[in-house]
Design a protein around this motif. Structure first.
Motif, PDB file in Angstrom:
ATOM      1  N   GLY A 165      17.560   8.549   1.677  1.00 58.07           N
ATOM      2  CA  GLY A 165      16.109   8.581   1.831  1.00 58.07           C
ATOM      3  C   GLY A 165      15.405   7.785   0.750  1.00 58.07           C
ATOM      4  O   GLY A 165      14.499   6.987   1.023  1.00 58.07           O
ATOM      5  N   ALA A 166      15.836   7.974  -0.484  1.00 57.42           N
ATOM      6  CA  ALA A 166      15.244   7.226  -1.597  1.00 57.42           C
ATOM      7  C   ALA A 166      15.524   5.733  -1.468  1.00 57.42           C
ATOM      8  O   ALA A 166      14.648   4.899  -1.752  1.00 57.42           O
ATOM      9  CB  ALA A 166      15.787   7.754  -2.919  1.00 57.42           C
ATOM     10  N   MET A 167      16.719   5.395  -1.008  1.00 55.03           N
ATOM     11  CA  MET A 167      17.050   3.985  -0.838  1.00 55.03           C
ATOM     12  C   MET A 167      16.186   3.347   0.246  1.00 55.03           C
ATOM     13  O   MET A 167      15.719   2.209   0.097  1.00 55.03           O
ATOM     14  CB  MET A 167      18.530   3.832  -0.499  1.00 55.03           C
ATOM     15  N   ARG A 168      15.943   4.069   1.322  1.00 56.62           N
ATOM     16  CA  ARG A 168      15.087   3.523   2.381  1.00 56.62           C
ATOM     17  C   ARG A 168      13.651   3.361   1.891  1.00 56.62           C
ATOM     18  O   ARG A 168      13.008   2.336   2.150  1.00 56.62           O
ATOM     19  CB  ARG A 168      15.135   4.433   3.618  1.00 56.62           C
ATOM     20  N   ASP A 169      13.136   4.375   1.199  1.00 57.17           N
ATOM     21  CA  ASP A 169      11.766   4.283   0.679  1.00 57.17           C
ATOM     22  C   ASP A 169      11.626   3.080  -0.257  1.00 57.17           C
ATOM     23  O   ASP A 169      10.620   2.368  -0.225  1.00 57.17           O
ATOM     24  CB  ASP A 169      11.388   5.563  -0.068  1.00 57.17           C
ATOM     25  N   ASP A 220       5.967   6.324 -10.689  1.00 58.66           N
ATOM     26  CA  ASP A 220       5.344   7.240 -11.649  1.00 58.66           C
ATOM     27  C   ASP A 220       6.141   8.532 -11.816  1.00 58.66           C
ATOM     28  O   ASP A 220       5.616   9.530 -12.302  1.00 58.66           O
ATOM     29  CB  ASP A 220       3.916   7.579 -11.200  1.00 58.66           C
ATOM     30  N   GLY A 221       7.430   8.513 -11.441  1.00 58.74           N
ATOM     31  CA  GLY A 221       8.218   9.743 -11.465  1.00 58.74           C
ATOM     32  C   GLY A 221       9.522   9.642 -12.233  1.00 58.74           C
ATOM     33  O   GLY A 221      10.550  10.194 -11.809  1.00 58.74           O
ATOM     34  N   TRP A 222       9.499   8.999 -13.400  1.00 63.72           N
ATOM     35  CA  TRP A 222      10.717   8.824 -14.175  1.00 63.72           C
ATOM     36  C   TRP A 222      11.199  10.156 -14.757  1.00 63.72           C
ATOM     37  O   TRP A 222      10.397  10.902 -15.327  1.00 63.72           O
ATOM     38  CB  TRP A 222      10.468   7.862 -15.330  1.00 63.72           C
ATOM     39  N   PRO A 223      12.487  10.466 -14.663  1.00 59.53           N
ATOM     40  CA  PRO A 223      13.014  11.648 -15.364  1.00 59.53           C
ATOM     41  C   PRO A 223      12.914  11.431 -16.866  1.00 59.53           C
ATOM     42  O   PRO A 223      12.993  10.294 -17.361  1.00 59.53           O
ATOM     43  CB  PRO A 223      14.470  11.730 -14.902  1.00 59.53           C
ATOM     44  N   GLN A 257       0.806  -1.207   0.000  1.00 59.79           N
ATOM     45  CA  GLN A 257       0.000   0.000   0.000  1.00 59.79           C
ATOM     46  C   GLN A 257       0.845   1.266   0.000  1.00 59.79           C
ATOM     47  O   GLN A 257       0.364   2.334  -0.360  1.00 59.79           O
ATOM     48  CB  GLN A 257      -0.929  -0.006   1.220  1.00 59.79           C
ATOM     49  N   ALA A 258       2.109   1.129   0.382  1.00 62.37           N
ATOM     50  CA  ALA A 258       2.995   2.289   0.391  1.00 62.37           C
ATOM     51  C   ALA A 258       3.297   2.716  -1.040  1.00 62.37           C
ATOM     52  O   ALA A 258       3.134   1.964  -1.998  1.00 62.37           O
ATOM     53  CB  ALA A 258       4.295   1.939   1.112  1.00 62.37           C
ATOM     54  N   ARG A 259       3.724   3.976  -1.193  1.00 65.32           N
ATOM     55  CA  ARG A 259       4.122   4.448  -2.515  1.00 65.32           C
ATOM     56  C   ARG A 259       5.277   3.599  -3.017  1.00 65.32           C
ATOM     57  O   ARG A 259       6.248   3.339  -2.296  1.00 65.32           O
ATOM     58  CB  ARG A 259       4.540   5.918  -2.439  1.00 65.32           C
ATOM     59  N   GLN A 260       5.177   3.148  -4.250  1.00 67.42           N
ATOM     60  CA  GLN A 260       6.160   2.226  -4.793  1.00 67.42           C
ATOM     61  C   GLN A 260       7.291   2.969  -5.498  1.00 67.42           C
ATOM     62  O   GLN A 260       7.051   3.926  -6.241  1.00 67.42           O
ATOM     63  CB  GLN A 260       5.489   1.256  -5.756  1.00 67.42           C
ATOM     64  N   PHE A 261       8.504   2.494  -5.240  1.00 70.60           N
ATOM     65  CA  PHE A 261       9.698   3.053  -5.864  1.00 70.60           C
ATOM     66  C   PHE A 261      10.350   1.976  -6.728  1.00 70.60           C
ATOM     67  O   PHE A 261      10.100   0.784  -6.560  1.00 70.60           O
ATOM     68  CB  PHE A 261      10.686   3.551  -4.803  1.00 70.60           C
ATOM     69  N   VAL A 262      11.190   2.430  -7.637  1.00 70.25           N
ATOM     70  CA  VAL A 262      11.856   1.520  -8.553  1.00 70.25           C
ATOM     71  C   VAL A 262      13.324   1.901  -8.672  1.00 70.25           C
ATOM     72  O   VAL A 262      13.672   3.084  -8.607  1.00 70.25           O
ATOM     73  CB  VAL A 262      11.163   1.543  -9.934  1.00 70.25           C
ATOM     74  N   LEU A 263      14.173   0.888  -8.817  1.00 71.49           N
ATOM     75  CA  LEU A 263      15.601   1.120  -9.054  1.00 71.49           C
ATOM     76  C   LEU A 263      15.848   0.998 -10.554  1.00 71.49           C
ATOM     77  O   LEU A 263      15.722  -0.087 -11.124  1.00 71.49           O
ATOM     78  CB  LEU A 263      16.446   0.083  -8.315  1.00 71.49           C
ATOM     79  N   PRO A 264      16.179   2.111 -11.241  1.00 71.57           N
ATOM     80  CA  PRO A 264      16.424   2.033 -12.682  1.00 71.57           C
ATOM     81  C   PRO A 264      17.839   1.531 -12.990  1.00 71.57           C
ATOM     82  O   PRO A 264      18.815   1.957 -12.376  1.00 71.57           O
ATOM     83  CB  PRO A 264      16.271   3.489 -13.152  1.00 71.57           C
ATOM     84  N   LEU A 265      17.917   0.629 -13.946  1.00 68.85           N
ATOM     85  CA  LEU A 265      19.190   0.186 -14.492  1.00 68.85           C
ATOM     86  C   LEU A 265      19.130   0.361 -16.004  1.00 68.85           C
ATOM     87  O   LEU A 265      18.138  -0.015 -16.639  1.00 68.85           O
ATOM     88  CB  LEU A 265      19.464  -1.279 -14.158  1.00 68.85           C
ATOM     89  N   VAL A 266      20.183   0.915 -16.567  1.00 66.44           N
ATOM     90  CA  VAL A 266      20.228   1.153 -18.010  1.00 66.44           C
ATOM     91  C   VAL A 266      21.454   0.449 -18.586  1.00 66.44           C
ATOM     92  O   VAL A 266      22.578   0.642 -18.118  1.00 66.44           O
ATOM     93  CB  VAL A 266      20.270   2.656 -18.333  1.00 66.44           C
ATOM     94  N   ILE A 315      11.211  -4.476  -3.768  1.00 68.55           N
ATOM     95  CA  ILE A 315      12.475  -4.016  -4.359  1.00 68.55           C
ATOM     96  C   ILE A 315      12.398  -4.130  -5.883  1.00 68.55           C
ATOM     97  O   ILE A 315      13.133  -4.867  -6.523  1.00 68.55           O
ATOM     98  CB  ILE A 315      13.700  -4.741  -3.775  1.00 68.55           C
ATOM     99  N   ARG A 316      11.511  -3.343  -6.463  1.00 67.18           N
ATOM    100  CA  ARG A 316      11.284  -3.363  -7.906  1.00 67.18           C
ATOM    101  C   ARG A 316      12.481  -2.778  -8.648  1.00 67.18           C
ATOM    102  O   ARG A 316      13.061  -1.780  -8.226  1.00 67.18           O
ATOM    103  CB  ARG A 316      10.030  -2.546  -8.223  1.00 67.18           C
TER     104      ARG A 316
END
Length: 242
Positions: free
Chosen positions: A72-76, A122-125, A24-33, A82-83
């Motif tokens: 902070g972003a890493m903790r969130d 939902d916040g990709w640069p 239910q928490a806001r979901q974060f993602v680790l981008p790899l390119v 861990i998407r």
């Protein structure tokens, strides 16, 4: 190449406690390119190793720890699922992505993977949002060398057919689960050695043994490519062998 990927909770995993709250928490993602030029694509196994090392590198970076600028972003991100999302870039796309805060890891055979601090789903640069998730898959021009049995090995399921991007995310999950299981001393030793690791696919019988060995197992959430709960990677680190 694709992965919009999350491991599923498994018994005695870091994902058990408060799983409903995590979802239910806001979901974060680790981008790899992945740097993927048409004329000179990286070898598949080198890209997989580089992706796993990129995850370990950002987990251990001082900017990700304590009061670091990425902490902070890493903790969130680690408080939710861990998407990880793997995308590809070439030419000017790669150069623009490389300007953003992040870390580029180069493989033994030249594969380049850049990992960025976690972002909201939902916040990709814009520099990363427009990158392709699909693309030419990767091959090994020669059979990969046998894994070093004395070092860490990320074992891939011989039962699943996954794209290179999906597999890159999965080995990243495996490396992260191993990292979480290690002591501070063991983490320091692995980091100072440069995060050596192998990626290999065992035979069916060995795979069955590994999945019940007590080593960390990645079970996929089933968002892309494979069925929910599929065992994809076993993270085999010498310090975790019983």
């Amino acid at each position: 190449m694709t992965s919009d990927d999350t491991p599923a909770p498994a018994p005695e995993s870091p994902f058990d406690d408060g799983q409903a709250d995590r979802d239910q928490a806001r979901q974060f993602v680790l981008p790899l390119v992945l740097h993927l030029e048409k004329t000179d694509p990286p070898a598949r196994t080198d890209a997989l190793r580089s992706a796993a090392r990129a995850v370990l590198t950002i987990l251990s970076d001082e900017r990700s720890l304590g009061d670091g600028e990425w902490s902070g972003a890493m903790r969130d991100w680690q408080d939710a699922r861990i998407r990880k999302v793997v995308r590809r870039a070439r030419g000017a796309e790669w150069r623009k992505a490389a300007v953003l805060d992040g870390i580029t890891v180069t493989g033994e055979n030249g594969a380049e993977v850049r990992v960025f601090p976690p972002i909201p789903l939902d916040g990709w640069p814009k520099e990363l949002a427009k990158l392709q998730v699909t693309g030419t898959d990767l091959e090994d021009p020669e059979p990969p060398a046998d894994p070093d049995p004395s070092g860490p090995v990320l074992w891939l399921s011989p039962e699943l057919d996954m794209s290179a991007g999906k597999t890159m995310a999965q080995v990243g999950h495996g490396a992260q689960l191993a990292w979480w299981e290690l002591s501070d001393t063991e983490r320091k030793a692995w980091r100072e050695a440069g995060f050596p690791l192998s990626v290999a696919t065992p035979g069916a019988e060995r795979w069955r043994e590994l999945t019940v060995s007590g080593l960390p197992v990645v079970r996929d959430a089933g968002f892309t490519e494979i069925a929910p709960g599929s065992c994809t990677v076993v993270a085999d680190h010498p310090a975790l062998r019983r």
